[in-house]
Design an enzyme around this catalytic site. Sequence first.
Site: not given
Ligand code: GLN
Length: 533
Positions: A510, A512, A384-385
């Site tokens: 995600h 996980e 994700c991030l």
């Molecule tokens: N902050 C980022 C977004 O909103 C990633 C979110 C995350 O890692 N769950 O897209």
Amino acid sequence: MANNTKFIFVTGGVTSSLGKGILAASLAKLIQARGYSVTIQKLDPYLNVDPGTLNPYEHGECFVTDDGAETDLDLGHYERFLNVPTSQANNVTTGRIYQSVINKERKGDYLGKTVQIIPHITDEIKRCIMLLGKKGEYDVVVTEIGGVVGDIESLPFIEAVRQLKWELGSNALCIHLTLVPYLAAAGEIKTKPTQHSVKKLLEIGVQPDVLVLRTEHELNNSIRQKVALFCNVGKNAVFESPDLPSIYEVPLSFQKQGFDEVVMSKLGLDLKQEPALDAWKDKLNRLYNLSEVVKIAVVGKYVELPDAYKSIHEALNHAGMVNNVKLDIEWVHSEKVNEQNVASILGDKKAILVAPGFGNRGIDGKIIATRYARENNIPFFGICLGMQCAVIEFARNVLGLPDANSSEFCTTPNPVIDIMEQQKSITNMGHTMRLGAYPCHILDKDSNAFRAYGSDEIYERHRHRYELNNNYLADMESKGMVAVGKNPDSDLVEIVEIKGHKWFVGVQFHPEYKSRFEKPHPLFVAFIKAAIE
Ligand code: GLN
């Protein structure tokens, strides 16, 4: 299919953090292993409608279900143990209960009545508990009541348990988990806090049927006898929950004590068969016999909190087990990583995972760690991030756009990560992200992702507001970072990889959340495999 669903309530006494979630998951596992369909529900006594708006410092990881519910991390344990998906119905908070009652009041549904905690709030709690039984899917519903008996917040939940126990008779049962502390100076295990905790339950009118005592020392007969005597339970209904090297051993420890048999016979459930746990035991044996140790790093900003990356930690351990290696995970604080120290922190690591997150704090460290993994051909997994950091890093250092950034962090002429179109008009923060399971097509059969999944159509869970900006994609692909997976409907990039790198995968979703003890997640397995190859 169930027509006489049984309800098991798990309450906690004396302190929090005794492991009610693991107890609920372990019992459910044992009943499931005897051939019943079981689900587990968590009732959380706080006023947030869901934990989606909670900082991990408050409540650990936020677990996301297929239907996009942002839930308590215990649901992660439930899924990892039972290998059955949960949904919004499996996690209910005080906030959700009040919101629903107040909405009904505003609609005029209460026809002029005074709306009160009893019966209106308790009725709504009961409705949420019974809902899982009504679906007819489950033989047994285990409901874990968050918090500790005696807290003001959990009173309406316990009151609902009292009423349901009365209404359901032998189809309901209450298990109370408490602590029996060991006083080293006296050399004794003390039962008084447990006696008081059961009295607190009795004040509200709930007689626990089974007691589980969390202990650091083995219980002897006289302790069991004493607890049974003071708490109105049979001596055969007092069990112990010792500290164990792995949470996955807890069901086996309970089974050895006959816990499932006592609970099931109290509920009038036929024991059917010995629990089918051979595969589980094999996995556990494997876990205990890993010899080779592999050092990896997880870079995140909540690393001092063991619960903040719970599902990632579990998924990594599952993957280590499949690959026959014990992982030595260094939890690297992203705020502490800089150009000068990155090599000394990450130089001895066989793989680097950059964790999900929100906000600017610690971003520089994550980007520096990502660059280190890319340039040194170290297996990299960005979630994700973490995937967004990989894109920013690539744009800055390979595409030559030093101001490339995410519009989550600043306004930039090169927003390589940008807010999703549908997110632009959103003002409320609660439950408004892109959440839950979406399909992803793996477009490139010569990718790490396709090799791992062995399929070109996958479903993974999401929780984000920002996305890879497709305006930069052609440029990125021409330089080697390829979008190997996309959402077939929206064209959102779901997976990026760097060609020619040993194993460099960034995912917008995600994975996980879908790793199970008995079914480890293929991407995590492939990541660890790359680390040891
Ligand atoms: N902050 C980022 C977004 O909103 C990633 C979110 C995350 O890692 N769950 O897209």
